[in-house]
Design a protein around this motif. Structure first.
Motif, PDB file in Angstrom:
ATOM      1  N   ARG A  91       6.179  13.372   6.008  1.00  8.34           N
ATOM      2  CA  ARG A  91       6.539  12.272   6.916  1.00  8.34           C
ATOM      3  C   ARG A  91       7.251  12.760   8.185  1.00  8.34           C
ATOM      4  O   ARG A  91       7.614  11.964   9.029  1.00  8.34           O
ATOM      5  CB  ARG A  91       7.453  11.276   6.190  1.00  8.34           C
ATOM      6  N   SER A 142      -1.578   8.914   4.530  1.00 14.60           N
ATOM      7  CA  SER A 142      -2.590   7.893   4.789  1.00 14.60           C
ATOM      8  C   SER A 142      -3.470   8.232   5.993  1.00 14.60           C
ATOM      9  O   SER A 142      -4.315   7.440   6.372  1.00 14.60           O
ATOM     10  CB  SER A 142      -1.908   6.541   5.017  1.00 14.60           C
ATOM     11  N   GLY A 158     -14.737   1.580  11.273  1.00 21.56           N
ATOM     12  CA  GLY A 158     -13.543   1.905  10.492  1.00 21.56           C
ATOM     13  C   GLY A 158     -13.672   1.612   9.013  1.00 21.56           C
ATOM     14  O   GLY A 158     -12.699   1.681   8.272  1.00 21.56           O
ATOM     15  N   GLN A 159     -14.865   1.231   8.572  1.00 22.24           N
ATOM     16  CA  GLN A 159     -15.061   0.849   7.174  1.00 22.24           C
ATOM     17  C   GLN A 159     -16.146   1.681   6.490  1.00 22.24           C
ATOM     18  O   GLN A 159     -16.556   1.368   5.381  1.00 22.24           O
ATOM     19  CB  GLN A 159     -15.460  -0.633   7.090  1.00 22.24           C
ATOM     20  N   ILE A 219     -13.060   6.828   6.506  1.00 20.71           N
ATOM     21  CA  ILE A 219     -12.517   6.349   5.229  1.00 20.71           C
ATOM     22  C   ILE A 219     -12.272   7.535   4.286  1.00 20.71           C
ATOM     23  O   ILE A 219     -12.264   7.390   3.075  1.00 20.71           O
ATOM     24  CB  ILE A 219     -13.416   5.287   4.554  1.00 20.71           C
ATOM     25  N   MET A 267      -3.223   2.964   9.123  1.00 20.17           N
ATOM     26  CA  MET A 267      -3.041   2.617   7.721  1.00 20.17           C
ATOM     27  C   MET A 267      -1.588   2.861   7.333  1.00 20.17           C
ATOM     28  O   MET A 267      -1.026   3.894   7.672  1.00 20.17           O
ATOM     29  CB  MET A 267      -3.966   3.496   6.865  1.00 20.17           C
ATOM     30  N   LYS A 268      -1.018   1.891   6.632  1.00 21.00           N
ATOM     31  CA  LYS A 268       0.358   2.032   6.163  1.00 21.00           C
ATOM     32  C   LYS A 268       0.416   3.205   5.179  1.00 21.00           C
ATOM     33  O   LYS A 268      -0.530   3.430   4.425  1.00 21.00           O
ATOM     34  CB  LYS A 268       0.761   0.732   5.474  1.00 21.00           C
ATOM     35  N   ASN A 269       1.514   3.892   5.190  1.00 19.36           N
ATOM     36  CA  ASN A 269       1.573   5.113   4.385  1.00 19.36           C
ATOM     37  C   ASN A 269       1.822   4.836   2.902  1.00 19.36           C
ATOM     38  O   ASN A 269       2.212   3.733   2.519  1.00 19.36           O
ATOM     39  CB  ASN A 269       2.659   6.035   4.926  1.00 19.36           C
ATOM     40  N   PHE A 270       1.560   5.855   2.112  1.00 16.57           N
ATOM     41  CA  PHE A 270       1.794   5.783   0.667  1.00 16.57           C
ATOM     42  C   PHE A 270       2.013   7.212   0.186  1.00 16.57           C
ATOM     43  O   PHE A 270       1.711   8.169   0.888  1.00 16.57           O
ATOM     44  CB  PHE A 270       0.590   5.158  -0.048  1.00 16.57           C
ATOM     45  N   GLY A 281     -13.103   6.686  -2.621  1.00 17.07           N
ATOM     46  CA  GLY A 281     -12.276   6.066  -1.586  1.00 17.07           C
ATOM     47  C   GLY A 281     -13.024   5.118  -0.678  1.00 17.07           C
ATOM     48  O   GLY A 281     -12.438   4.495   0.210  1.00 17.07           O
ATOM     49  N   THR A 282     -14.351   4.987  -0.877  1.00 14.59           N
ATOM     50  CA  THR A 282     -15.132   4.175   0.056  1.00 14.59           C
ATOM     51  C   THR A 282     -14.801   2.692  -0.056  1.00 14.59           C
ATOM     52  O   THR A 282     -15.013   1.941   0.888  1.00 14.59           O
ATOM     53  CB  THR A 282     -16.638   4.385  -0.187  1.00 14.59           C
ATOM     54  N   VAL A 285     -10.095   2.686   0.611  1.00 14.19           N
ATOM     55  CA  VAL A 285      -9.505   2.965   1.926  1.00 14.19           C
ATOM     56  C   VAL A 285      -9.735   1.787   2.874  1.00 14.19           C
ATOM     57  O   VAL A 285      -8.839   1.367   3.610  1.00 14.19           O
ATOM     58  CB  VAL A 285     -10.045   4.284   2.517  1.00 14.19           C
ATOM     59  N   GLY A 286     -10.935   1.207   2.811  1.00 15.30           N
ATOM     60  CA  GLY A 286     -11.213   0.032   3.644  1.00 15.30           C
ATOM     61  C   GLY A 286     -10.283  -1.118   3.305  1.00 15.30           C
ATOM     62  O   GLY A 286      -9.750  -1.799   4.186  1.00 15.30           O
ATOM     63  N   LYS A 307      -6.867  -0.343   4.666  1.00 14.50           N
ATOM     64  CA  LYS A 307      -6.815  -0.486   6.129  1.00 14.50           C
ATOM     65  C   LYS A 307      -6.685  -1.949   6.531  1.00 14.50           C
ATOM     66  O   LYS A 307      -5.940  -2.275   7.451  1.00 14.50           O
ATOM     67  CB  LYS A 307      -8.110   0.062   6.744  1.00 14.50           C
ATOM     68  N   GLU A 308      -7.442  -2.794   5.880  1.00  6.88           N
ATOM     69  CA  GLU A 308      -7.439  -4.214   6.255  1.00  6.88           C
ATOM     70  C   GLU A 308      -6.310  -4.977   5.588  1.00  6.88           C
ATOM     71  O   GLU A 308      -6.141  -6.166   5.822  1.00  6.88           O
ATOM     72  CB  GLU A 308      -8.778  -4.860   5.882  1.00  6.88           C
ATOM     73  N   VAL A 335      -1.021   6.546  -4.158  1.00  5.45           N
ATOM     74  CA  VAL A 335      -2.445   6.638  -4.423  1.00  5.45           C
ATOM     75  C   VAL A 335      -2.651   7.930  -5.215  1.00  5.45           C
ATOM     76  O   VAL A 335      -2.153   8.991  -4.823  1.00  5.45           O
ATOM     77  CB  VAL A 335      -3.228   6.650  -3.090  1.00  5.45           C
TER      78      VAL A 335
END
Lengths: 166, 783
Positions: free
Chosen positions: A20, A28, A49-50, A69, B1-4, B31-32, B35-36, B39-40, B50
Motif C-alpha cells: 500500500r 487490486s 473494463g469487463q 480483468i 477498484m477498491k483495494n483488498f 477472475g473473469t 473482477v468485473g 469493479k462495478e 481475495v
C-alpha cells in the motif's frame, strides 16, 4: 505486508513490490493499469473494463487474455507480451501480422486493433492454419465499432497464404 | 477498484483457512466474473480479502478414470473445450465450454468459476457508479425489479425465494403470506388454509383486529397500494371457519400426554390447537364465561363480531379440547393443582389490570379495557356528554369509537405521541376522525378537574415535548405549557398491566421478573420445568398476532418436553409464480365500509371480500423472490450428465448442487469446489445448444443440454436439461418420459416440449423463450 513481484513483459524483467506504500502495486491493480500507467506501454487499450470487448488483450504464456480483468498481483512468473512486444526490438521490424494489417488497411480508428492483433497472434500460436470460420470464432471477443472486420479477415488470411506465420 | 488483501493459496486447505479467517473474503480463480463484479461494486459487501486459487498446484487437470472423466476445478475452459476426452460421446461438455463468453475470456476462466458464477440479471448487475447499485431480493433486499420491470431475459418457470419476504419478516407470527396468496390464485383454498394455519390457527380473527404491519412492508407499496393482505386473509379465514370440521379435526392418534392452558386468549387457544393437533389431551381454563380473552371481551363487536370467536372456540372444542370456563386459576384451582394434573402447563393470562399513573384525581377516571368489557352495561346507562379518551393505541381508538356510537355528544382524544408516532394503526385513526373524534397530540395527564359537587369537569393537561429518549426508552419529557380539556367522562386507555397474583406463593417468586411479567426464554419456557407462558402475561400488552406466535412456539416446546417433538413442515419445492397482468394493478381491493352514518355497535363495519375478489387481490401479490435465470452453461451440462461436484468437504450430485441459486446456498463457509467427475455415457449422443443474440459474450437466452441413447431411431434413454429459463437448471423430466421408447420425430419433440413446459409462466416480455426452447428440443434430435 509487502511481497515481491517479478513481471516478465516483452522479454524485459520488472521488479515490483505489492503493498500500500507509495510506488508499490496495490493488490487490486489490474495488469492493464500496470502496463499503461507504470510501464508506459499504452498500446493495450482500456475500453469496456469487463473483459468483453478485447481492446486490452495481451498474450499471457502465448494466449490472449483480458488485461483489464487480470490482477497484476497474479502475474508472477507469467510471460506477458503486449502489442509493443510483437516487433523485433533490435531492428524495429514489425510482426508479419502487423505488416498484413497495414497492407490491408485492416483498421479505421485503430483503437481496437492492438487487441485484435494479439488475438490473431494467440490463434496462430495454437493453430497455424486456421479456416475462415476459425478466424472469425477466434476474433469473436474483439469488438470494432468502425467495422474493420472484413479487412481484418483479409489481412489474417494473407498472413496464412504468405506462409509467414510467426 | 477498491483495494483488498490478496493471498496466494498453496492448497485448497490453506484457501479454506484463508477464506474463513476473514469476515468477508472471496476466492478468485480465473477472475473473469469476480473482477468485473468488484469493479462495478455490484454487491453491498466488498471483500476484505481475495484468495487466489490459481497458485494451488495440481488443481487443473483432465483425467480419464476409466468410467468417468474428472476435471480439476482450476482447469481453463479453453482446455476443456479442446480436450480429447470431450470429443466423442461427451461432446456436450466441450460444446458448453466453447459456448461460454469469448475466446479471450475462456483463456482465463476456469470450470470451477463457471459452475459457481454469479447471476447475470441486469438489475443485479446494475453498476454502483451510475446512481447506485440495486439491492434486489437476491442481494438481501426486498424485491425483484424484473417482476414489474423489463424482463425479457428472466425466468419463464417462476422464481425462487431469496430469503424471507418482507411481509413474512414483518409478521410477528412469520406467516408465509406469498405462499398462501399463490394457492388462492390457483383457487386452492384448502392449500392456502393449510399454509396460513401453520403459523396462525385463527385468521378469521386476526384479519379483523391485526394492525397488519405486513402491508407496510409489501413491495407493492413502491407502485401503488400495498396488497390488501388482511382482506385476503379475512376471506380465507371465513372460508376456514365455514369448513371448520375439515380444518379443526380431532387427532387420529393420541399421545396420552396432558397439557393445560391457563387463559383462553389468542396465545392460549393457539397453543391448545397445535397441542391437540399433535394428539395431546388439552384443557383450557378460562376465568370468564367464554374463552377468547381480549378478542372476546376487549374488541368491540363492530370490529370483531363475537360469533367468529364463539365459532372458533366451538371448532376447537370439536377437536376434543376441553374448555373449563368460569374457572379462575389462583382462586377456583391453584396452579400447583393444575400442574400436578398435567404434564405441561401454558400460562396465557394476559394483561387486564389498570396501571396506576399517579396523577391527581385518577380515581375519578374510568379504565378503558373495563369500559370495553362492560360496554353492554354502559349501553343501558347514559354515557357522558363530553367524553375524553386518553391514549394513542388501538384500545384508545376502540374506546373513542365505542363512545361515539354509544351516543356521546363530543368525543376528544389526547395522547402523548405526535400523530405519526401514535401506536394505533393509520386506518383506526382515520376511522375515529371520520366519525368525529377530535385528536389532540402531544398532551400528558396532569390533574382531573371537578366542580364543587365533586363531579368531573375536565382534565388539565401538560405539553409533552418528547416521548422516547435517545436510548429508545419510554421517557416522556414535559414543558410548562398546560391546557384544560372539558369533559364529564374521562376514560384512560394508557396501557394495561399484568396481574401475576394467580401464580400463588409457590410460583410467584419463581416465575415473575422485575418488570412484573412472567419471565420466559426463547422457547417460551419459564423457570419452572414444564410450565410455559406467552402472550401479554409474558411480554406486556401487545398485539394478538404476537400472542399467536408465542402460543405456536410454546406448543412446539411443550410437545418436545412431553417427548413428542413436532416435525417442521417442509413445503413442496417448486418455482414461485405470480400473475404478470395483475401485479400491474396499483389499486387494492379492500372491504367495503358501511357509511359512517350507518355504523353501529352491533354490526361489523365492513363486509368480507367475496372469494372472487380475494382471488383478484391475491393476484396483485408479486410473490417476491428472485426471477433471474442461471448463468452457468457448464451447470446445465453437468446436471444432464449426472456429474458429481467434489468439494473440500463433500461430494454433491450435480442436480442437488445446482438446485440452489447460489453455490453459497449449499457450501459451508470456506468450502471450495475442487473437481467435477463426469460419467462417460458410453453409447450416448450428447450435445449443448445455446441461443443468444450475439454469438460471443452473451449469456444464454435459452440453452439445452441433452444426452440421448438411440437404437434404430428409437430413443431408449434421454436426459434433458434446460438453462436460461429458471433461476436454476431445469431437468425436463416430463419430456424425457414422453420420448423414451418412441421413434424420434419433430412431432415427438414438440409434444415432449409441450408436456415439459405445461407449468411455464412467462413474464410479460419473455414468452418468446418457449419458442426458442421448442426449436432446440427439435434440433437436439438431429433429424
Amino acid at each position: 505486508m509487502s511481497r515481491d513481484l517479478t513481471l516478465n513483459i516483452n522479454g524485459e524483467t520488472y521488479e515490483f513490490t505489492i503493498g500500500r506504500k507509495l510506488g508499490q502495486i496495490p493488490e487490486s491493480e489490474t495488469l492493464l493499469e500496470t502496463l499503461r500507467e507504470r510501464i508506459g506501454l499504452t498500446g493495450s487499450k482500456m475500453s469496456c473494463g469487463q473483459g468483453a470487448c478485447g481492446c486490452c488483450a495481451v498474450l499471457m504464456d502465448g494466449k490472449a487474455v483480458a488485461s483489464c480483468i487480470t490482477l497484476t498481483a497474479e502475474c508472477e512468473g507469467k510471460e506477458i507480451i503486449t502489442i509493443e512486444g510483437l516487433g523485433d526490438p533490435v531492428t524495429g521490424e514489425l510482426d508479419p501480422i502487423q505488416e498484413a494489417f497495414l497492407e490491408h488497411n485492416a483498421f479505421q480508428c485503430g483503437f481496437c486493433t492492438p487487441g485484435i492483433i494479439i488475438a490473431v497472434k494467440s490463434l496462430l500460436n495454437g493453430n497455424p492454419n486456421p479456416s475462415e470460420d476459425e478466424i472469425k470464432e477466434a476474433l469473436s471477443g474483439n469488438y470494432c465499432r468502425c467495422i474493420s472486420h472484413y479487412q481484418v479477415i483479409e489481412a489474417v488470411k494473407s498472413v496464412l497464404e504468405g506462409g509467414k506465420t510467426a | 477498484m477498491k483495494n483488498f488483501e490478496h493471498i496466494n493459496a498453496e492448497s485448497f486447505e490453506a484457501a479454506t483457512r484463508g477464506l474463513t479467517s476473514y469476515k468477508n473474503a472471496r476466492p478468485i480463480a480465473g477472475g473473469t466474473d469476480l473482477v468485473g463484479a468488484l469493479k462495478e461494486k455490484i454487491l453491498p459487501d466488498y471483500p476484505e480479502a481475495v484468495i487466489n486459487l490459481k497458485t494451488i498446484p495440481g488443481a487443473a487437470y483432465i483425467h480419464d478414470e476409466g468410467d468417468e472423466i474428472t476435471v480439476g476445478a482450476l482447469t481453463k475452459l479453453r482446455d476443456v473445450e479442446e480436450a480429447d476426452a470431450f470429443k466423442g460421446e461427451l461432446k456436450a461438455v466441450a460444446e458448453a465450454a466453447h459456448s461460454v463468453a469469448t475466446p479471450i475470456v475462456r483463456n482465463a476462466a476456469t470450470i470451477g468459476g463457471n459452475l459457481c458464477q454469479d447471476v447475470r440479471c441486469w438489475y443485479y448487475r446494475y453498476p454502483d457508479s451510475v446512481g447506485g447499485r440495486l439491492v434486489c431480493a437476491r442481494k438481501g433486499g426486498d424485491q425483484c425489479y424484473a417482476v414489474q420491470g423489463r424482463n425479457q431475459y428472466h425466468s419463464i418457470m417462476g422464481g425462487m425465494k431469496a430469503g424471507k419476504t418482507p411481509c413474512t419478516l414483518e409478521c410477528p407470527a412469520g406467516t408465509d403470506i406469498p405462499a398462501y396468496m399463490e394457492k388462492i390464485r390457483e383457487n386452492d383454498w384448502d392449500g392456502a388454509a393449510e399454509i396460513i394455519m401453520e403459523a396462525n390457527p385463527m385468521p378469521m380473527l386476526t384479519s379483523r383486529v391485526c394492525p397488519h404491519t405486513c402491508q407496510s412492508a409489501c413491495n407493492q407499496c413502491a407502485y401503488g397500494d400495498s396488497v390488501s393482505i388482511h382482506s385476503v386473509e379475512r376471506a380465507l379465514g371465513d372460508y376456514i371457519l365455514d369448513h371448520a370440521q375439515q380444518f379443526y379435526q380431532a387427532p387420529s392418534e393420541t399421545t396420552g400426554k396432558k397439557a393445560a392452558i391457563v387463559g383462553g386468549g389468542p396465545a392460549g387457544l393457539t397453543a391448545a390447537y397445535y397441542l391437540r393437533k399433535a394428539g395431546h389431551q388439552v384443557t383450557v381454563y378460562e376465568k370468564m364465561e367464554e374463552a377468547g380473552g381480549v378478542l372476546m371481551y376487549g374488541i368491540p363487536e363492530y370490529r370483531l363480531p363475537k360469533h367468529y370467536v364463539r365459532d372458533l372456540v366451538k371448532a376447537l372444542a370439536g377437536m376434543g379440547i376441553l374448555f373449563k370456563t368460569s374457572t379462575e386459576i389462583g382462586k377456583d384451582l391453584s396452579l400447583e393443582q393444575v400442574k400436578e394434573a398435567n404434564d405441561t402447563v401454558f400460562l396465557d393470562t394476559g394483561a387486564w389490570k389498570q396501571p396506576i399513573l399517579g396523577f391527581d384525581g385518577e380515581n375519578l377516571t374510568q379504565f378503558g379495557l373495563n369500559f370495553l368489557v362492560e360496554v353492554k352495561q354502559f349501553m343501558s346507562r347514559q354515557i357522558g356528554r363530553e367524553v375524553l379518551v386518553c391514549g394513542g393505541g388501538n384500545v384508545a381508538m376502540d374506546v373513542a369509537l365505542t363512545a361515539v356510537r354509544l351516543g356521546a355528544q363530543k368525543v376528544k382524544l389526547v395522547c402523548l405521541e405526535q400523530r405519526e408516532d401514535m401506536p394505533a394503526s393509520a386506518e383506526e385513526i382515520a376511522r375515529a376522525q371520520e366519525e368525529g373524534v377530535e385528536i389532540f397530540n402531544g398532551w400528558g395527564l396532569k390533574q382531573v378537574l371537578t366542580d364543587g359537587d365533586g363531579k368531573v369537569t375536565g382534565l388539565k393537561s401538560v405539553k409533552c415535548v418528547s416521548v422516547i429518549d435517545k436510548d429508545g426508552h419510554f421517557n416522556p419529557v414535559y414543558s410548562d405549557e398546560t391546557q384544560v380539556f372539558d369533559s364529564d367522562c374521562i376514560i384512560l386507555a394508557t396501557g394495561q398491566k399484568v396481574d401475576t397474583d394467580f401464580l400463588g406463593d409457590k410460583y410467584k417468586e419463581e416465575l415473575k421478573n422485575a418488570k412484573g411479567l412472567i419471565q420466559v426464554g426463547e422457547h417460551k419456557d419459564t423457570r419452572a420445568p414444564g410450565i410455559y407462558a406467552g402472550g401479554d402475561a409474558a411480554s406486556g400488552p401487545s398485539v394478538a398476532i404476537k400472542a399467536i406466535r408465542d402460543g405456536g412456539i410454546a406448543a412446539r416446546s411443550m410437545s418436545r418436553y412431553m417427548g413428542f417433538p413436532l416435525e417442521e413442515r417442509t413445503r413442496k419445492k417448486g418455482f414461485l409464480k405470480f400473475d404478470p397482468e395483475k401485479v400491474g394493478i396499483t389499486a387494492a381491493c379492500t372491504e367495503k365500509d358501511t357509511p359512517a352514518g350507518l355504523r353501529s355497535l352491533e354490526r361489523e363495519d365492513s363486509d368480507s371480500l367475496t372469494a372472487q375478489e380475494a382471488k383478484e387481490e391475491a393476484g396483485r401479490c408479486m410473490n417476491c423472490g428472485c426471477y433471474s435465470v442461471n448463468a452457468s452453461d457448464m451447470a446445465n451440462v453437468m446436471v444432464a450428465l449426472d456429474a458429481v461436484v467434489k468439494t473440500t468437504a463433500h461430494e454433491f450430485r450435480a442436480e442437488e448442487f445446482f438446485g440452489n441459486m447460489d453455490a453459497a446456498g449449499i457450501l459451508e463457509p470456506g468450502e471450495l469446489v475442487t473437481a467435477i467427475a463426469i460419467p462417460k455415457f458410453a453409447g450416448y449422443r450428447t450435445g449443448y445448444l445455446k441461443m443468444r443474440l450475439r454469438e460471443a459474450i452473451d449469456f444464454a437466452v435459452t440453452a439445452l443440454a441433452y444426452a440421448y441413447k438411440e437404437e434404430n431411431g428409437v430413443i431408449t434413454d434421454a436426459r434433458l436439461v434446460a438453462g436460461g429459463i429458471a433461476p436454476i437448471p431445469v431437468r425436463l423430466t416430463e419430456a424425457e418420459k414422453m420420448m423414451i421408447g418412441k421413434e424420434k420425430s419433430k412431432e415427438l419433440a414438440e409434444a415432449a416440449f409441450a408436456q415439459a413446459m405445461k407449468d411455464a409462466v412467462p413474464m410479460r416480455e419473455n414468452s418468446y423463450k418457449l419458442q426458442e426452447l421448442k426449436t432446440q428440443l427439435v434440433r437436439s434430435l438431429e433429424l
